[in-house]
Design a protein around this motif. Structure first.
Motif, mmCIF file in Angstrom:
data_model
loop_
_atom_site.group_PDB
_atom_site.id
_atom_site.type_symbol
_atom_site.label_atom_id
_atom_site.label_comp_id
_atom_site.label_asym_id
_atom_site.label_seq_id
_atom_site.Cartn_x
_atom_site.Cartn_y
_atom_site.Cartn_z
ATOM 1 N N TYR A 1 68.558 -114.880 55.200
ATOM 2 C CA TYR A 1 67.152 -114.771 55.584
ATOM 3 C C TYR A 1 66.488 -113.706 54.742
ATOM 4 O O TYR A 1 66.924 -112.567 54.710
ATOM 5 C CB TYR A 1 67.036 -114.428 57.067
ATOM 6 C CG TYR A 1 65.679 -114.753 57.596
ATOM 7 C CD1 TYR A 1 65.329 -116.070 57.843
ATOM 8 C CD2 TYR A 1 64.732 -113.764 57.810
ATOM 9 C CE1 TYR A 1 64.068 -116.395 58.297
ATOM 10 C CE2 TYR A 1 63.464 -114.083 58.265
ATOM 11 C CZ TYR A 1 63.142 -115.397 58.511
ATOM 12 O OH TYR A 1 61.890 -115.719 58.950
ATOM 13 N N GLU A 2 65.425 -114.067 54.050
ATOM 14 C CA GLU A 2 64.860 -113.157 53.076
ATOM 15 C C GLU A 2 63.905 -112.140 53.683
ATOM 16 O O GLU A 2 64.022 -110.951 53.441
ATOM 17 C CB GLU A 2 64.145 -113.968 51.984
ATOM 18 C CG GLU A 2 65.119 -114.823 51.173
ATOM 19 C CD GLU A 2 64.405 -115.626 50.115
ATOM 20 O OE1 GLU A 2 63.168 -115.487 50.016
ATOM 21 O OE2 GLU A 2 65.066 -116.374 49.390
ATOM 22 N N SER A 3 62.938 -112.578 54.459
ATOM 23 C CA SER A 3 61.973 -111.643 55.010
ATOM 24 C C SER A 3 61.206 -112.293 56.139
ATOM 25 O O SER A 3 61.234 -113.510 56.317
ATOM 26 C CB SER A 3 60.996 -111.181 53.920
ATOM 27 O OG SER A 3 60.107 -112.223 53.603
ATOM 28 N N SER B 1 56.001 -126.008 56.965
ATOM 29 C CA SER B 1 56.664 -125.190 55.955
ATOM 30 C C SER B 1 57.639 -126.081 55.195
ATOM 31 O O SER B 1 58.176 -127.044 55.751
ATOM 32 C CB SER B 1 57.423 -124.032 56.618
ATOM 33 O OG SER B 1 58.265 -123.377 55.682
ATOM 34 N N HIS C 1 65.697 -120.204 59.947
ATOM 35 C CA HIS C 1 64.256 -120.013 60.025
ATOM 36 C C HIS C 1 63.731 -120.285 61.428
ATOM 37 O O HIS C 1 62.874 -119.551 61.939
ATOM 38 C CB HIS C 1 63.545 -120.919 59.018
ATOM 39 C CG HIS C 1 63.768 -120.525 57.596
ATOM 40 N ND1 HIS C 1 64.789 -121.040 56.834
ATOM 41 C CD2 HIS C 1 63.113 -119.637 56.801
ATOM 42 C CE1 HIS C 1 64.754 -120.501 55.635
ATOM 43 N NE2 HIS C 1 63.745 -119.646 55.587
ATOM 44 N N ASP D 1 61.680 -117.824 63.873
ATOM 45 C CA ASP D 1 60.345 -118.181 64.366
ATOM 46 C C ASP D 1 60.238 -117.868 65.863
ATOM 47 O O ASP D 1 59.231 -117.314 66.323
ATOM 48 C CB ASP D 1 60.080 -119.676 64.168
ATOM 49 C CG ASP D 1 59.934 -120.075 62.712
ATOM 50 O OD1 ASP D 1 59.716 -119.192 61.859
ATOM 51 O OD2 ASP D 1 60.031 -121.291 62.438
ATOM 52 N N GLN E 1 60.464 -125.061 54.287
ATOM 53 C CA GLN E 1 61.790 -124.625 54.743
ATOM 54 C C GLN E 1 62.008 -125.058 56.190
ATOM 55 O O GLN E 1 61.136 -124.902 57.033
ATOM 56 C CB GLN E 1 61.914 -123.112 54.622
ATOM 57 C CG GLN E 1 61.758 -122.611 53.193
ATOM 58 C CD GLN E 1 61.579 -121.107 53.137
ATOM 59 O OE1 GLN E 1 60.752 -120.535 53.840
ATOM 60 N NE2 GLN E 1 62.351 -120.457 52.290
ATOM 61 N N SER F 1 58.245 -112.814 56.211
ATOM 62 C CA SER F 1 57.186 -113.673 55.681
ATOM 63 C C SER F 1 57.606 -115.138 55.688
ATOM 64 O O SER F 1 56.769 -116.029 55.527
ATOM 65 C CB SER F 1 56.828 -113.246 54.244
ATOM 66 O OG SER F 1 57.934 -113.424 53.386
ATOM 67 N N ASP F 2 58.914 -115.393 55.862
ATOM 68 C CA ASP F 2 59.401 -116.767 55.925
ATOM 69 C C ASP F 2 59.192 -117.399 57.295
ATOM 70 O O ASP F 2 59.432 -118.588 57.466
ATOM 71 C CB ASP F 2 60.892 -116.823 55.575
ATOM 72 C CG ASP F 2 61.152 -116.443 54.127
ATOM 73 O OD1 ASP F 2 60.302 -116.754 53.280
ATOM 74 O OD2 ASP F 2 62.197 -115.835 53.846
ATOM 75 N N THR F 3 58.799 -116.615 58.287
ATOM 76 C CA THR F 3 58.584 -117.157 59.623
ATOM 77 C C THR F 3 57.214 -117.821 59.714
ATOM 78 O O THR F 3 56.320 -117.546 58.917
ATOM 79 C CB THR F 3 58.681 -116.064 60.701
ATOM 80 O OG1 THR F 3 57.675 -115.072 60.455
ATOM 81 C CG2 THR F 3 60.049 -115.420 60.715
#
Length: 311
Positions: free
Chosen positions: A30-32, A100, A107, A111, A102, A34-36
């Motif tokens: 999981y990168e950050s 999204s 993710h 969320d 993704q 901001s991916d949610t």
């Protein structure tokens, strides 16, 4: 009196809850934040005794190609029976939630964590069906302090039904549906049903898929689910449980509910399931297939509410 509140993505409170998450998981998967994505949800609650309002809310996570609306009646029934607040959530790329490219259980779990932070909920019970069940499992494994109890409906972390791979055909069939703009919704639904008959003779499945048909402001018809993203992520992410979570455990009260006519979860799966969920129980509803909650709603409600009252 039951108050049903449909709350979309703009109504959130400041973050006040901190969560404990596996560093290994964050660094590799999981990168950050901001991916949610912000999730749409429906809340079912009423004026109740203080003891009832102090019970952890139940958060319901739907399955693939479903939405929070599919759980409307069951959410109301669970709320009436248990006194708990019930929050039914639209997953990313579904319902009223944002789309999204993704779509992984990583993710989707994040969320839900983001939503619960914004709602200032430090402890919830989770109920998830199929794709939503695996999302609930991942969330509980990564953030066990957040989860008071866990209910998983007809899905397993250790087995994948061969039937799940027929979903790819449904994506293609839905994408190929053609409906001219401007006609009435009733006629559009009928046309969609006729075109989907070639892929599945199951009228209940077709009706389920057609709940995703919507009309835009221009009068054109489209699907509210993000079919390209779901198709792209299906084989690698949606159809299988994340393999890199082995070794993690959720040690809270857990119940798996399967249908006797479904092969998504087996009667011999419990030992392997308990490697992830040591306190897991496994019960089956006679005469139910994969959609246990809609095929045998009274029995399903009884099982869920008894579990919630005891745990």
């Amino acid at each position: 009196m039951l108050l049903t509140k449909i709350v979309l993505r703009n109504l959130f409170n400041p973050f006040k809850v901190r969560f404990k998450i596996s560093p290994r998981y964050l660094s590799t998967n999981y990168e950050s934040s901001s991916d949610t994505v912000d999730l749409a949800y429906a809340s079912y609650e009423s004026t109740a005794d203080p003891e009832e309002t102090n019970l952890p809310p139940l958060v319901i996570l739907h399955g693939l190609l479903g939405s929070k609306n599919n759980w409307n009646s069951m959410s109301k029934a669970i709320h009436r029976t248990t006194g708990r607040k019930v929050i039914s959530v639209d997953a990313r790329n579904h319902g009223d939630s944002r789309h999204s490219s993704q779509h992984t259980y990583v993710h989707m779990a994040h969320d839900v964590m983001k939503l619960l932070k914004k709602l200032e909920l430090s402890k919830v019970a989770l109920l998830g069906h199929s794709m939503g069940g695996r999302t609930a499992m991942v969330l509980s494994l990564l953030c066990s302090d957040l989860v008071s109890s866990l209910i998983i409906v007809d899905i397993s972390p250790v087995k994948t039904s061969p039937q799940i791979f027929t979903m790819a055909n449904l994506f293609d069939a839905m994408s190929s549906v053609m409906i001219r703009p401007g006609i009435a919704m009733s006629k559009a639904r009928k046309l969609a049903d006729e075109q989907l008959k070639s892929i599945t003779p199951d009228v209940n499945l077709r009706n389920f898929l057609i709940t995703n048909l919507v009309q835009t402001n221009t009068g054109a018809y489209t699907w509210r689910v993000n079919l390209p993203a779901l198709k792209e992520n299906f084989q690698s992410h949606i159809s299988c449980f994340p393999s890199n979570l082995r070794g993690l455990q959720y040690c809270g009260p857990t119940m798996f509910i399967g249908g006797t006519l479904s092969d998504y979860i087996g009667k011999n799966d419990l030992k392997e399931i308990q490697e992830y969920f040591p306190l897991a129980e496994l019960v089956f509803v006679e005469g139910a297939g994969h959609w246990v909650h809609s095929q045998k709603p009274e029995k399903f409600l009884e099982i869920v509410c008894q579990f919630l009252s005891e745990k």
